[in-house]
Enzyme design. Structure first.
Site, PDB file in Angstrom:
ATOM      1  N   ARG A 102      59.705 -52.913  85.875  1.00 16.51           N
ATOM      2  CA  ARG A 102      59.136 -51.775  85.163  1.00 16.51           C
ATOM      3  C   ARG A 102      57.802 -52.147  84.529  1.00 16.51           C
ATOM      4  NH1 ARG A 102      60.005 -51.451  80.081  1.00 16.51           N
ATOM      5  NH2 ARG A 102      62.181 -52.143  80.184  1.00 16.51           N
ATOM      6  N   TYR A 151      46.794 -26.163  86.926  1.00 13.98           N
ATOM      7  CA  TYR A 151      48.054 -26.250  87.664  1.00 13.98           C
ATOM      8  C   TYR A 151      49.211 -25.732  86.812  1.00 13.98           C
ATOM      9  CZ  TYR A 151      52.247 -28.621  89.463  1.00 13.98           C
ATOM     10  OH  TYR A 151      53.517 -28.913  89.900  1.00 13.98           O
ATOM     11  N   ASP A 193      41.462 -34.193  86.051  1.00 10.93           N
ATOM     12  CA  ASP A 193      42.405 -34.214  87.171  1.00 10.93           C
ATOM     13  C   ASP A 193      41.585 -34.038  88.445  1.00 10.93           C
ATOM     14  OD1 ASP A 193      44.242 -33.661  89.177  1.00 10.93           O
ATOM     15  OD2 ASP A 193      45.557 -32.494  87.878  1.00 10.93           O
ATOM     16  N   LYS A 227      49.455 -35.773  96.786  1.00 12.57           N
ATOM     17  CA  LYS A 227      48.576 -34.913  97.565  1.00 12.57           C
ATOM     18  C   LYS A 227      47.675 -35.725  98.499  1.00 12.57           C
ATOM     19  CE  LYS A 227      50.424 -31.676  94.959  1.00 12.57           C
ATOM     20  NZ  LYS A 227      51.067 -32.372  93.835  1.00 12.57           N
TER      21      LYS A 227
END
Length: 387
Positions: A53, A105, A177, A202
């Site tokens: 992690r 978004y 973004d 994406k």
């Protein structure tokens, strides 16, 4: 090879952060699945890793590659784009205010208004096509400004440098973004942004088989805080997803050129079609911020929006008869996708807000893939004939 600004992005996507394996000589970065790492003595690390992690070799390779592509010193990856957003939001404290671009978004707006706002954070949404609304919304408590450019779904564009200059003059942080453009067509850090983020799902991954997010920055202090938050919150991607994203990234420069070429051809077709009311694409001179697009982008991407004439009945008829385009959410894959934002990606946005923004039931969003353009045009044509 490590990050180097001496190479072009087409070289960095293939080599940055991806030196041959020291133990085996493997040219491709291995998938490091181990969750824990041997310590030769208590508290003494064999390498930089102790628990996956906190750090992982496959993840590190991906992050170094992204940093090189965004002209950044640092990059951090996450389990999704929204996990990236959530981690960035944890930079704030109770009472802070955030200004977001209005056409954002749906998942971002949902997180801001229905999750983060419960922790005494205030969010306002403004049109950033000019600086006027930004200046009017700013207060002494504004600590972060969040923009997408181009926006989702209306492809509105903000002048990143102008916004950055104003935001910094007020002592706040600017996050961009950059999902729609990818690092190939736009580099917000070069224009003054403090943090750039992507939904890796994406264009960066590009094959619709991996959910991930990433951010990059040149700011040492922000990086230290975000690295701590990445480890503390723990919304990290799996090594296998990092491998998939790194593999997809290798062809980013080739794919983005193909997406853009097909997008231009589809725009030219749609602009002349009698059943199409309007086409929006940053590369068209008709785009309201086309001059800004030319100034801050290296290209215009593969996202196209158009309005079909009529009502939702015509939209549904068109979408129910499309064959090659997949009627599905998401974007940025090699395959062409199509959707109706008002009832799909932006259904969580209140109807009155959608109406205010212009997200009508006749707005159709295309994620133009890299298939043969003649097949794509034929598919659009036959579907329009049936609506």
């Amino acid at each position: 090879m490590t990050q180097s600004n001496n190479y072009k992005i087409g070289t960095n996507v293939i080599h940055a952060g991806q030196s041959a394996d020291k133990n085996t000589g493997a040219v491709i970065v291995p998938i490091s699945l181990s969750t824990t790492f041997l310590q030769p003595s208590p508290g003494v690390l064999h390498s930089e890793y102790d628990y996956s992690r906190s750090g992982n070799p496959t993840r590190k390779a991906f992050e170094e590659c992204i940093a090189a592509c965004e002209n950044a010193k640092y990059a951090l990856s996450f389990a999704s784009g929204l996990a990236t957003l959530t981690t960035i939001t944890h930079l704030l404290k109770s009472g802070d205010e955030v200004i977001s671009i209005d056409d954002v978004y749906g998942g971002t707006r949902r997180y801001f208004t229905r999750v983060a706002s419960n922790f005494d954070l205030k969010f306002s949404f403004v049109d950033l096509s000019t600086l006027d609304d930004l200046k009017n919304a700013f207060t002494d408590k504004t600590k972060l400004v969040w923009i997408e450019t181009p926006t989702n779904p209306l492809l509105k564009v903000a002048d990143i440098k102008a916004v950055a200059d104003y935001v910094h003059s007020r002592g706040a942080t600017l996050v961009v973004d950059n999902t729609f453009m990818s690092p190939y067509f736009q580099n917000p850090l070069d224009l003054g942004a403090d943090i750039v983020m992507h939904s890796v799902t994406k264009y960066i991954n590009g094959h619709s088989d991996c959910v991930m997010g990433v951010l990059a920055t040149n700011n040492d202090e922000l990086y230290a805080k975000l690295k701590f938050l990445q480890n503390s919150i723990g919304a990290v991607p799996s090594p296998f997803d990092c491998f998939l994203a790194l593999r997809g990234l290798k062809t980013l420069h080739i794919r983005m050129e193909a997406h853009q070429k097909n997008a231009f051809a589809i725009c030219n077709f749609l602009e002349k079609h009698p059943k199409v009311e309007r086409v929006i694409y940053p590369g068209l001179p008709s785009h309201p911020q086309h001059e800004i697009c030319k100034r801050q982008m290296k290209g215009f991407g593969g996202m196209v929006v158009f309005f079909v004439k009529g009502s939702i009945d015509q939209s549904r008829a068109f979408l129910e008869n499309i064959k090659l385009f997949a009627l599905a959410e998401s974007l940025g894959g090699v395959e062409s996708l199509i959707e109706l934002p008002s009832v799909m990606t932006h259904a969580s946005v209140p109807a009155e807000e959608r109406a205010k923004l212009g997200i009508s039931d006749t707005l159709i969003r295309l994620s133009v893939g890299i298939e043969d353009i003649n097949d794509l045009l034929a598919d659009i044509s036959q579907a329009l004939d049936k609506c």
